[in-house]
Design a protein around this motif. Structure first.
Motif, short mmCIF file in Angstrom:
data_model
loop_
_atom_site.label_atom_id
_atom_site.label_comp_id
_atom_site.label_asym_id
_atom_site.label_seq_id
_atom_site.Cartn_x
_atom_site.Cartn_y
_atom_site.Cartn_z
N PHE A 85 -11.40 14.95 0.74
CA PHE A 85 -11.80 13.57 0.43
C PHE A 85 -13.30 13.44 0.53
CE2 PHE A 85 -13.08 9.37 1.70
CZ PHE A 85 -12.41 8.57 0.82
N ARG A 86 -13.91 12.73 -0.43
CA ARG A 86 -15.35 12.48 -0.41
C ARG A 86 -15.63 11.04 -0.81
NH1 ARG A 86 -13.79 16.87 -2.42
NH2 ARG A 86 -13.83 16.22 -4.60
N LEU A 87 -16.30 10.30 0.04
CA LEU A 87 -16.80 8.97 -0.31
C LEU A 87 -18.08 9.19 -1.11
CD1 LEU A 87 -16.62 5.89 -0.04
CD2 LEU A 87 -17.93 6.11 2.08
N ASN A 107 0.82 -1.21 0.00
CA ASN A 107 0.00 0.00 0.00
C ASN A 107 0.86 1.26 0.00
OD1 ASN A 107 -1.63 2.25 0.77
ND2 ASN A 107 -3.18 0.83 1.49
N ASP A 108 0.97 1.91 -1.15
CA ASP A 108 1.57 3.24 -1.27
C ASP A 108 0.43 4.24 -1.27
OD1 ASP A 108 4.02 2.02 -1.51
OD2 ASP A 108 4.19 2.30 -3.66
N HIS A 109 0.53 5.29 -0.46
CA HIS A 109 -0.63 6.16 -0.28
C HIS A 109 -0.27 7.64 -0.24
CE1 HIS A 109 0.79 4.48 3.57
NE2 HIS A 109 0.70 5.73 3.98
N VAL A 164 -5.06 7.92 0.87
CA VAL A 164 -5.67 7.37 -0.34
C VAL A 164 -4.65 6.45 -1.01
CG1 VAL A 164 -6.59 7.95 -2.61
CG2 VAL A 164 -7.15 9.37 -0.63
N THR A 165 -5.05 5.24 -1.31
CA THR A 165 -4.16 4.31 -1.99
C THR A 165 -3.93 4.80 -3.42
OG1 THR A 165 -4.95 2.50 -0.62
CG2 THR A 165 -3.81 1.90 -2.66
N PHE A 184 -8.65 3.45 0.70
CA PHE A 184 -8.29 4.57 1.55
C PHE A 184 -8.43 4.13 3.00
CE2 PHE A 184 -12.74 4.81 0.49
CZ PHE A 184 -13.34 4.95 1.74
N TYR A 185 -7.82 4.89 3.89
CA TYR A 185 -7.98 4.63 5.32
C TYR A 185 -7.69 5.89 6.11
CZ TYR A 185 -2.87 4.16 5.92
OH TYR A 185 -1.51 4.38 5.97
#
Length: 132
Positions: free
Chosen positions: A52-54, A42-44, A96-97, A84-85
């Motif tokens: 950020f918006r889901l 996982n590079d983020h 974000v991945t 994302f996490y």
């Protein structure tokens, strides 16, 4: 959206989870060597939560926590991808991945190593990334 930012869309492998994130023309991608990032590749990119918006699939997300329980690793229940996490280093933002962004390879990105195996000694250098 703030000046100098462009909206990028992304999501999980099955397409059930979708999001948008506002990014500058050049991004710094964290290549972390902590246990979970190293095992999953996982590079983020860390951003403030305001950028950020889901947009789809909240009901498909499941949370995994380990160690201190501070980070919220969010995975699609269907395909298992973490798009994302909420990172422990930046609880007021999202990581974000990079490769979960649509057309991720077109971004002007600099991949920077982050020593997550020695998290306590290094986390402070990430704190500014979730500030608006």
């Amino acid at each position: 959206m703030a000046e100098g930012l462009r909206t990028y869309a992304g999501g999980c492998h099955c397409g059930g989870v979708r999001f948008e994130v506002d990014l500058p023309d050049h991004v710094e991608v964290e290549d972390c060597n902590c246990s979970i990032c190293a095992m999953s590749g996982n590079d983020h990119i860390i951003v403030p939560s305001s950028r950020f918006r889901l947009t789809q699939g909240e009901e498909r997300l499941t949370v995994y926590r380990f160690n201190t329980g501070a980070a919220r690793h969010l995975f699609c229940k269907v395909c298992g991808i973490k798009s994302f996490y909420v990172p422990r280093s930046n609880p007021d933002g999202y990581a974000v991945t990079w490769r979960c962004l649509d057309n991720w390879e077109t971004l002007d990105a600099m991949v920077t190593g982050f020593d997550g195996q020695n998290w306590e000694a290094n986390a402070a250098r990430l704190a500014h990334k979730s500030k608006a």
